[in-house]
Every structure is written in structure tokens, then in C-alpha cells.
Design an enzyme around this catalytic site. Structure first.
Site, PDB file in Angstrom:
ATOM      1  N   TYR A  77      52.831  65.005  50.229  1.00  0.00           N
ATOM      2  CA  TYR A  77      51.652  65.671  49.673  1.00  0.00           C
ATOM      3  C   TYR A  77      50.419  65.368  50.516  1.00  0.00           C
ATOM      4  O   TYR A  77      49.615  66.237  50.800  1.00  0.00           O
ATOM      5  CB  TYR A  77      51.417  65.217  48.225  1.00  0.00           C
ATOM      6  CG  TYR A  77      50.347  66.038  47.544  1.00  0.00           C
ATOM      7  CD1 TYR A  77      50.667  67.236  46.905  1.00  0.00           C
ATOM      8  CD2 TYR A  77      49.007  65.641  47.579  1.00  0.00           C
ATOM      9  CE1 TYR A  77      49.684  68.007  46.309  1.00  0.00           C
ATOM     10  CE2 TYR A  77      48.026  66.417  46.989  1.00  0.00           C
ATOM     11  CZ  TYR A  77      48.368  67.595  46.353  1.00  0.00           C
ATOM     12  OH  TYR A  77      47.400  68.354  45.771  1.00  0.00           O
ATOM     13  N   PHE A 129      35.626  93.049  60.562  1.00  0.00           N
ATOM     14  CA  PHE A 129      37.040  93.032  60.179  1.00  0.00           C
ATOM     15  C   PHE A 129      37.077  93.004  58.653  1.00  0.00           C
ATOM     16  O   PHE A 129      36.230  92.386  58.021  1.00  0.00           O
ATOM     17  CB  PHE A 129      37.791  91.844  60.774  1.00  0.00           C
ATOM     18  CG  PHE A 129      39.251  91.882  60.411  1.00  0.00           C
ATOM     19  CD1 PHE A 129      40.098  92.786  61.041  1.00  0.00           C
ATOM     20  CD2 PHE A 129      39.765  91.084  59.403  1.00  0.00           C
ATOM     21  CE1 PHE A 129      41.436  92.880  60.670  1.00  0.00           C
ATOM     22  CE2 PHE A 129      41.101  91.174  59.031  1.00  0.00           C
ATOM     23  CZ  PHE A 129      41.936  92.071  59.677  1.00  0.00           C
ATOM     24  N   THR A 130      38.079  93.673  58.090  1.00  0.00           N
ATOM     25  CA  THR A 130      38.099  93.915  56.638  1.00  0.00           C
ATOM     26  C   THR A 130      37.869  92.644  55.807  1.00  0.00           C
ATOM     27  O   THR A 130      36.910  92.568  55.031  1.00  0.00           O
ATOM     28  CB  THR A 130      39.445  94.557  56.236  1.00  0.00           C
ATOM     29  OG1 THR A 130      40.505  93.733  56.736  1.00  0.00           O
ATOM     30  CG2 THR A 130      39.573  95.957  56.824  1.00  0.00           C
ATOM     31  N   ASP A 220      36.513  84.304  65.410  1.00  0.00           N
ATOM     32  CA  ASP A 220      37.736  84.708  64.727  1.00  0.00           C
ATOM     33  C   ASP A 220      38.831  84.615  65.779  1.00  0.00           C
ATOM     34  O   ASP A 220      38.946  85.451  66.665  1.00  0.00           O
ATOM     35  CB  ASP A 220      37.587  86.143  64.199  1.00  0.00           C
ATOM     36  CG  ASP A 220      38.819  86.604  63.449  1.00  0.00           C
ATOM     37  OD1 ASP A 220      39.925  86.073  63.723  1.00  0.00           O
ATOM     38  OD2 ASP A 220      38.702  87.498  62.594  1.00  0.00           O
ATOM     39  N   LYS A 263      49.234  85.640  63.674  1.00  0.00           N
ATOM     40  CA  LYS A 263      49.062  86.514  64.839  1.00  0.00           C
ATOM     41  C   LYS A 263      49.565  85.771  66.084  1.00  0.00           C
ATOM     42  O   LYS A 263      50.761  85.616  66.242  1.00  0.00           O
ATOM     43  CB  LYS A 263      47.598  86.930  64.971  1.00  0.00           C
ATOM     44  CG  LYS A 263      46.931  87.296  63.643  1.00  0.00           C
ATOM     45  CD  LYS A 263      47.392  88.639  63.104  1.00  0.00           C
ATOM     46  CE  LYS A 263      46.932  88.915  61.687  1.00  0.00           C
ATOM     47  NZ  LYS A 263      45.521  88.886  61.438  1.00  0.00           N
ATOM     48  N   ARG A 387      43.350 103.018  60.079  1.00  0.00           N
ATOM     49  CA  ARG A 387      42.143 102.253  60.396  1.00  0.00           C
ATOM     50  C   ARG A 387      41.021 103.266  60.610  1.00  0.00           C
ATOM     51  O   ARG A 387      40.669 103.614  61.718  1.00  0.00           O
ATOM     52  CB  ARG A 387      42.351 101.372  61.638  1.00  0.00           C
ATOM     53  CG  ARG A 387      43.085 100.070  61.334  1.00  0.00           C
ATOM     54  CD  ARG A 387      42.225  99.156  60.468  1.00  0.00           C
ATOM     55  NE  ARG A 387      42.872  97.899  60.099  1.00  0.00           N
ATOM     56  CZ  ARG A 387      43.199  97.557  58.851  1.00  0.00           C
ATOM     57  NH1 ARG A 387      42.999  98.385  57.858  1.00  0.00           N
ATOM     58  NH2 ARG A 387      43.711  96.387  58.594  1.00  0.00           N
ATOM     59  N   PHE A 455      42.145 100.013  50.860  1.00  0.00           N
ATOM     60  CA  PHE A 455      43.291 100.570  51.593  1.00  0.00           C
ATOM     61  C   PHE A 455      44.627  99.972  51.171  1.00  0.00           C
ATOM     62  O   PHE A 455      45.658 100.600  51.315  1.00  0.00           O
ATOM     63  CB  PHE A 455      43.094 100.404  53.102  1.00  0.00           C
ATOM     64  CG  PHE A 455      42.792  98.990  53.515  1.00  0.00           C
ATOM     65  CD1 PHE A 455      41.483  98.521  53.459  1.00  0.00           C
ATOM     66  CD2 PHE A 455      43.788  98.145  53.946  1.00  0.00           C
ATOM     67  CE1 PHE A 455      41.189  97.217  53.832  1.00  0.00           C
ATOM     68  CE2 PHE A 455      43.508  96.844  54.316  1.00  0.00           C
ATOM     69  CZ  PHE A 455      42.202  96.380  54.259  1.00  0.00           C
TER      70      PHE A 455
HETATM   71  C1  LIG Z   1      44.664  89.153  60.268  1.00  0.00           C
HETATM   72  C2  LIG Z   1      43.255  88.914  60.597  1.00  0.00           C
HETATM   73  C3  LIG Z   1      42.408  88.183  59.754  1.00  0.00           C
HETATM   74  C4  LIG Z   1      42.847  87.693  58.377  1.00  0.00           C
HETATM   75  O1  LIG Z   1      43.930  86.843  58.459  1.00  0.00           O
HETATM   76  P1  LIG Z   1      45.073  86.802  57.327  1.00  0.00           P
HETATM   77  O2  LIG Z   1      45.995  85.738  57.830  1.00  0.00           O
HETATM   78  O3  LIG Z   1      45.689  88.145  57.262  1.00  0.00           O
HETATM   79  O4  LIG Z   1      44.421  86.424  56.056  1.00  0.00           O
HETATM   80  C5  LIG Z   1      41.114  87.972  60.154  1.00  0.00           C
HETATM   81  N1  LIG Z   1      40.660  88.453  61.323  1.00  0.00           N
HETATM   82  C6  LIG Z   1      41.436  89.167  62.171  1.00  0.00           C
HETATM   83  C7  LIG Z   1      40.884  89.684  63.450  1.00  0.00           C
HETATM   84  C8  LIG Z   1      42.754  89.427  61.829  1.00  0.00           C
HETATM   85  O5  LIG Z   1      43.502  90.165  62.644  1.00  0.00           O
END
Ligand SMILES: *Cc1c(COP(=O)(O)O)cnc(C)c1O
Length: 481
Positions: A77, A129-130, A220, A263, A387, A455
Site C-alpha cells: 500500500y 485539449f479536451t 502536457d 500514450k 475532432r 463527444f
Molecule cells: C490523452 C491526453 C490527455 C489525458 O490523458 P488521459 O490519460 O486520457 O486522462 C491529456 N492531454 C493530451 C495531449 C492527451 O493526449
């Protein structure tokens, strides 16, 4: 300049040790499934998708070494060995001192936004970004797009369309005051612009300007390894440096980062927040306990921490990142050769179809990009992502639809998951649809629209019969039989 010119499909620096069966569907099955999903491919059962290009997030193939790391994960933990391994990997490859795990990128964004943003704040960024903007707005901030104008032009073929327009940033600082800007939010590469990189020279200029005003820069980092690859290919002075060195150099110009390890790092789940400032780190650790879990696991199992750490090491291998980017370029070239309008230059993780140019007969209010994702699924069981205006949502103040200049469909390539024949299959379908584009003259309207990140859950109905019946002569059984 375009590195994809005349690109061949690269031979992968791996072989396949384990396979997962996927099933082609019939045209009838697809018609029924799409109607049941409210013409939102995001709501389809994945079993009914043949080639899934919805996202490259968490959908990559883990390596045998990552799976081995899973078995070696430490599920303690507190103070798990796997946490220390992750911390060491982030420190070594990204160079930030304080590392706080979070279950995925948006969780890191949540923690960071809560620490730094207060009502009335302004957050400049190189295109939104969303999830990033959502957390900024939920905490009372206002996002400002400071990306170069060319990023909004799908045909502007420039090496670094992810760059910041320093005049826009300076103007914002003059207007609202540095005290109202908690940080500058920078993405590398810029997803919503088509996976476009930011140059180190531009980042250094942003660093210099923000330093004068005492404003931090937060990266990011989801696709910063891909960004480093583009810098190596395109930015004068960096060709002889390793991707790993360029990654360190990029992060060195920033004060912290949020990361989606789904990613670049080949993990199925995971993320982290990393900062240099020890006071901010302490604040973030206190919040992560509330929203994610203890600061040494942050909502992840020990095995996932271990898989992310291993993935970070693999991600900076040059043969790996080269194959990744060239596979995307290969698909793009095949599609572009047939005259299909795509965003130039080709980004690192996806091919973006210019849906407004692909379907000029469908008005923006009828969502051409959403319409094209439906047509692609009906044709061959390929799932892509909208998009465009649906993703952009409504203005929080006026409640009006936001119509971004880019109305795109993203064919996102999962890492290490699909082969050349899959890419050819996708290209053939896109080219076939393009030949039949005159048949699609109307799009979709909402039947259900959620308030945030609409979306994901929204539902639609077609405004004419063409989407209900699908393209003419769809192949009945698709794919290799
Ligand atoms: C995917 C992504 C996020 C968010 O990450 P999650 O792991 O999906 O929560 C933020 N910024 C960018 C550029 C992304 O591609």
C-alpha cells in the site's frame, strides 16, 4: 521538409509473441450497431469494430518486458518498490524532481488545476485539449489559445505548427496581468492541431518571456517523445542528439508536467504529475490522497506503476519511435496519394482527415466530421474519432456551439498493435469513401447532448437516409477471410 514523402512501411524492431483475434463484421451488422449507438462510434461495443483507430490511448501492445514487470509489481500500500522504480524513470528521462502518480493524465490535470487555478485566472495554451481545458474551467479559469495562426490551417505545411505565438502570449499578459496567469499550459505534440510539434527554440522563447513575468510553464507530456523525434528530424542543430537528450532538454525548459502514460509510455493505464517546486509537490501529494490514493500509488496498482516505468525506458529507443512515426506517415501517404484532404504535415500519432473538405456538402451545423466517422464505420468497421465541433463543445458563457476552424476526423494508430496490411485496409476504405463522397449531402443532429465532454456520450440521428443505408455496395464480408 515533410519526412513522410515517399515513405515506405518500416520493418518493425519487434516480432509478435502473442495475438488477439479480431472479427470482421457484415454491412447489416454495422448498420444495426451504429443506429443502436446513436451514430456515435464511441458508443459501439468494441467487439463490433474491426480496426479500432478511436484512440492511441492505452490501446498499444505492451512488450514482454512490460508484462514481466507486471509480475514483479509490488502491491504494498505504501512505499511500493514499483513506485520507486517509476520515480527513478521519470527523474532520469524527464528530469523532474518530485513525481506523484495519478491513474491517468486527466487525474494529474485535476490535481494540478486544483493546486494552481482560482476563479478569474487565465490559462494560455498552445491549443486546447479536451480534458485539460475542462479541468481549467471547472476550477474557474479561462483558457486562451496562443498557438501560431497556421496551426488552425490544415494546409499550412510548416515543421512546427505546435509553436506558441509569442505576441499572443505577451498581449494576454499585458491585458490580464501576470498575477492572473497561474501557468502557461504547453502541449508537445499538439493533439488537436493534428499531432504537431513545438520547437525547442520556441519553447526557449516562451521560457524567457514567462521567466521575466514570474509565470511557470507546465508541460502536457503525453507525447513529448514523439515531439523529440520531430525535433531531431526537423530542428536545426538537433539531428545529432539522441531522442532521450532532446526529451530531457524539452522538460528542462518547463517547471512541471502532467502525463498520460497511456500514450508514449505504452501502458494500458497510468499517469503522473511531476514538478520541481517542493511546496507545490507537497500540496499535490495532499490532494492526490483525496482523489487518487496514497502518493506512492496514486490510483494505480503496483504492477501498473512497474509497467509504466518499463514503458518509459522503451519509449525513448530510436528504432521504436521511428517505426511509430513512420507507420503513421505510411498510412497518410497512401491516403494523400489518392487526393484525400489531410492535415499537413502528418503528425506523430494519427492521420487527420479534413472532414470539411472531404464532405463539403454537409453544413458545419450538421457535423461533417461526426458524419464521416459514421460513414467509415459503415464502410468497413473502422472506428475513428471526431475532432471538430462536437469535441469543441459549447462556450461556457454564451452556450453557443463552438465551431473550431479545424473540422477533423482522426485515424489514431495504437502503438505496436496493427500491421502494414491493417494500414492498407484502412487506406483502401478511406479512398473508397472519398470516391463516393457526393452521396453524402447531409449530416446529423443531436438527440442527446451531455453538458461536459459531450463527444463521449452524445447521441445523434441522421438528417437523411444516406447514413442509415450506408455507402453504396459496401463490402459484405470485409477483411481477409
Ligand atoms: C490523452 C491526453 C490527455 C489525458 O490523458 P488521459 O490519460 O486520457 O486522462 C491529456 N492531454 C493530451 C495531449 C492527451 O493526449
Amino acid at each position: 521538409m515533410d519526412p513522410s514523402a515517399g515513405v515506405r512501411h518500416p520493418a518493425e524492431p519487434w516480432r509478435i509473441k502473442s495475438v488477439e483475434p479480431i472479427r470482421p463484421t457484415s454491412a447489416d451488422e454495422r448498420r444495426g450497431a451504429l443506429a443502436a449507438a446513436g451514430y456515435n462510434v464511441g458508443l459501439l461495443p468494441a467487439e463490433l469494430v474491426y480496426i479500432d483507430l478511436y484512440t492511441d490511448s492505452g490501446t498499444g501492445a505492451m512488450s514482454d518486458r512490460q508484462w514481466a514487470a507486471v509480475m514483479l509489481g509490488d502491491e504494498s500500500y505504501s512505499g511500493s518498490r514499483s513506485f520507486y522504480r517509476l520515480e527513478a524513470a521519470v527523474r532520469e528521462y524527464y528530469g523532474y524532481e518530485h513525481v506523484i502518480p495519478a491513474h491517468q493524465g486527466r487525474a494529474a490535470e485535476n490535481i494540478l488545476s486544483r493546486c494552481l487555478i482560482r476563479p478569474g485566472h487565465h490559462i494560455p495554451g498552445n491549443m486546447y485539449f479536451t480534458t485539460t481545458r475542462e479541468h481549467q474551467e471547472l476550477n474557474g479559469g479561462t483558457f486562451h489559445d496562443i498557438i501560431v495562426d497556421e496551426a488552425h490551417d490544415p494546409e499550412a505545411d510548416l515543421p512546427f505548427k505546435g509553436n506558441v505565438d509569442l505576441t499572443k502570449l505577451e498581449r494576454l499578459i499585458d491585458k490580464v496581468g501576470a498575477g492572473q496567469i497561474p501557468y502557461v499550459s504547453l502541449a508537445a505534440t499538439v493533439n488537436m492541431a493534428g499531432g504537431q510539434p513545438i520547437s525547442l527554440a520556441n519553447l526557449a522563447e516562451v521560457r524567457e518571456l514567462t521567466r521575466r513575468h514570474g509565470i511557470p510553464v507546465i508541460l502536457d507530456a503525453a507525447r513529448t517523445v514523439e515531439n523529440a523525434w520531430f525535433i531531431k528530424q526537423r530542428e536545426p542543430g538537433w539531428a545529432e542528439r539522441t531522442v532521450s537528450e532532446i526529451l530531457r532538454e524539452t522538460c528542462a525548459l518547463t517547471d512541471g508536467a502532467t502525463m498520460s502514460a497511456k500514450k508514449d509510455s505504452f501502458a494500458n493505464i497510468g499517469g503522473w504529475l511531476a514538478v520541481r517546486d517542493s511546496h507545490l509537490a507537497e500540496q499535490a501529494r495532499n490532494l492526490v490522497v483525496v482523489y487518487e490514493g496514497l502518493h506512492t500509488y496514486g490510483g494505480m496498482a503496483g504492477r501498473d506503476l512497474a509497467a509504466v516505468a518499463q514503458g518509459i525506458e522503451e519509449s525513448v529507443r530510436e528504432d521504436s519511435i521511428r517505426t511509430r512515426v513512420q507507420q503513421v506517415a505510411y498510412l497518410a501517404e497512401r491516403i494523400a496519394e489518392a487526393g484525400v484532404p489531410i492535415v499537413r504535415p502528418v503528425g506523430g500519432h494519427a492521420v487527420f482527415l479534413d472532414a470539411a473538405a472531404f464532405l463539403p456538402g454537409v453544413p458545419r451545423e450538421q457535423f461533417p466530421a461526426q458524419t464521416l466517422t459514421c460513414a467509415l464505420y459503415l464502410d468497413a468497421g473502422i472506428r475513428a474519432t471526431e475532432r471538430g465541433a462536437v469535441s469543441a463543445g459549447r462556450d461556457p458563457v454564451t452556450g453557443e456551439n463552438r465551431y473550431p476552424r479545424l473540422e477533423l476526423v482522426r485515424l489514431t494508430i495504437p502503438r505496436r498493435a496493427y500491421t502494414q496490411s491493417h494500414m492498407d485496409f484502412v487506406a483502401d476504405s478511406v479512398i473508397r469513401l472519398y470516391a463516393q463522397r457526393e452521396d453524402l449531402r447531409s449530416g446529423l443532429e443531436f438527440t442527446y447532448e451531455p453538458e461536459t465532454l459531450r463527444f463521449f456520450q452524445s447521441r445523434f440521428q441522421p438528417l437523411s437516409a444516406s447514413l442509415r443505408t450506408g455507402p453504396q455496395d459496401p463490402p459484405d464480408a470485409i477483411g481477409p477471410t
